[in-house]
Design a protein around this motif. Structure first.
Motif, PDB file in Angstrom:
ATOM      1  N   HIS A 141      20.714  28.784 -29.059  1.00  0.00           N
ATOM      2  CA  HIS A 141      19.487  29.254 -29.690  1.00  0.00           C
ATOM      3  C   HIS A 141      18.808  28.063 -30.346  1.00  0.00           C
ATOM      4  O   HIS A 141      19.403  27.390 -31.197  1.00  0.00           O
ATOM      5  N   ILE A 143      15.664  26.497 -32.614  1.00  0.00           N
ATOM      6  CA  ILE A 143      14.632  26.805 -33.592  1.00  0.00           C
ATOM      7  C   ILE A 143      14.100  25.497 -34.158  1.00  0.00           C
ATOM      8  O   ILE A 143      14.744  24.451 -34.026  1.00  0.00           O
ATOM      9  N   TRP A 217      12.797  20.990 -32.111  1.00  0.00           N
ATOM     10  CA  TRP A 217      13.652  22.150 -31.834  1.00  0.00           C
ATOM     11  C   TRP A 217      15.086  21.669 -31.591  1.00  0.00           C
ATOM     12  O   TRP A 217      15.337  20.863 -30.694  1.00  0.00           O
ATOM     13  N   THR A 220      20.912  25.867 -33.027  1.00  0.00           N
ATOM     14  CA  THR A 220      21.251  26.285 -34.387  1.00  0.00           C
ATOM     15  C   THR A 220      22.603  25.767 -34.848  1.00  0.00           C
ATOM     16  O   THR A 220      22.845  25.706 -36.063  1.00  0.00           O
ATOM     17  N   ARG A 237      11.342  30.680 -31.261  1.00  0.00           N
ATOM     18  CA  ARG A 237      12.722  30.450 -30.833  1.00  0.00           C
ATOM     19  C   ARG A 237      12.804  30.382 -29.317  1.00  0.00           C
ATOM     20  O   ARG A 237      12.048  31.041 -28.600  1.00  0.00           O
ATOM     21  N   PHE A 279      20.868  36.391 -31.601  1.00  0.00           N
ATOM     22  CA  PHE A 279      20.537  35.320 -32.529  1.00  0.00           C
ATOM     23  C   PHE A 279      21.172  35.585 -33.885  1.00  0.00           C
ATOM     24  O   PHE A 279      21.016  36.662 -34.459  1.00  0.00           O
ATOM     25  N   HIS A 281      21.168  33.957 -37.621  1.00  0.00           N
ATOM     26  CA  HIS A 281      20.442  32.985 -38.426  1.00  0.00           C
ATOM     27  C   HIS A 281      21.409  32.018 -39.093  1.00  0.00           C
ATOM     28  O   HIS A 281      22.496  32.421 -39.533  1.00  0.00           O
TER      29      HIS A 281
END
Length: 325
Positions: A141, A143, A217, A220, A237, A279, A281
């Motif tokens: 993922h 971000i 980007w 994660t 994302r 996903f 966080h």
């Protein structure tokens, strides 16, 4: 490739074609203004040559199973995952296999498994070859991130429109779809004046972001292994499935099987929440992760005696808040 298929017009192809034509006494290639094309006879010879090549590599794999040449395994992996995730875990692998040499090939170009460029490969695109085994390891993922130093100097964007007023760091290479990501956010806006660093290297990209060159980007899991990164919450994302691929025959070789099993364990989503399909966080990592302390890219392990890791350097800034620059 049909009879009208085009081949690169190079002296190499012409010389090979001429030599083969002299031996076979048949025309294999014809020249055209837009390149060199194979004749129908050339197509038949090409198909036979490909079959011979495939048979040769099948023979080499069979030889490795019957008569292993040595304690060595070639593992190909994308540069970021190889450098920042697998390489730090090799010491763990070698505690169980101290005499096995692992050749870790970190590159963004997928390895040609059928030509034995690697025994196994970790990549972000599913292999199309039907003869290869494909195992989904997890999901990356991505971000937006920035260094704390960048945030202190420039603040953070509270929207995609505000992001266009910041400096960006982008990676353009195979398997990352970076051009598509850029276009989805900024349309046809030229990169000059918006992008401060553009690189084909995952390592250079991550280090440029971490040093404050701009917003970029990152996967994660960067929040789990690096200090001083700011995760920026925007509706931007991206995700990529992580694939392990290998030829079924090589999995019968014990040393290759050991590496395959280790790689699968390294991406176990139940252990490492950042590789789950859904996903998670980064703010939830410290609460969910209950494994061993993770290697920090600064070159140390987290000094933590409790059974889950802390992330003291993790900073989270929600979307919708703009810091003064």
């Amino acid at each position: 490739m049909g009879a009208s298929a085009r081949l690169p017009c190079s002296s190499g192809y012409r010389s090979i074609g001429c030599a083969s034509e002299q031996q076979l006494r048949v025309t294999l290639l014809t020249r055209h203004v837009d390149g060199v094309r194979a004749t129908a006879e050339g197509e038949q010879v090409l198909a036979a040559a490909r079959s011979m090549e495939a048979a040769y590599f099948d023979l080499m794999r069979a030889k490795e199973i019957a008569l292993p040449s040595g304690a060595e395994v070639k593992l190909a992996v994308t540069e970021g995952l190889g450098t920042f995730w697998l390489a730090p875990r090799l010491s763990e692998f070698h505690r169980a296999h101290p005499n096995l040499l692992v050749e870790l090939r970190c590159a963004m170009r997928p390895a040609d498994m059928l030509r034995l460029e690697a025994d196994a490969a970790v990549q972000l695109i599913r292999p199309a070859e039907p003869d290869l085994k494909a195992v989904k390891l997890g999901r990356l993922h991505l971000i937006p991130y920035a260094a704390s130093s960048y945030v202190e100097a420039h603040g953070v964007p509270n929207s995609l429109e505000a992001l266009s007023r910041h400096r960006l760091v982008v990676q353009i290479t195979e398997q990352t779809a970076a051009q598509e990501l850029y276009a989805s956010v900024f349309g046809d806006r030229p990169q000059a004046g918006l992008v401060s660093v553009r690189t084909n290297s995952s390592s250079a990209h991550a280090l440029a972001v971490g040093s404050g060159a701009g917003i970029g980007w990152l996967a994660t899991y960067a929040s789990a292994i690096a200090d001083g990164l700011v995760a920026i919450d925007l509706d931007a994302r991206r995700m990529f499935d992580i694939w392990l691929t290998y030829h079924p025959d090589v999995a019968r070789i014990p040393r290759v099987r050991a590496v395959i099993d280790w790689v699968i364990d390294c991406f176990e989503p139940r252990r490492f929440p950042w590789f789950r399909d859904e996903f998670v966080h980064p703010s939830e990592f410290a609460e969910i992760y209950r494994g061993e302390p993770l290697f920090n890219v600064s070159g140390r392990f987290a000094e933590d005696e409790i059974p889950f890791i802390e992330f003291p350097g993790l900073v989270l800034i929600p979307g919708g808040r703009e810091q003064a620059g």
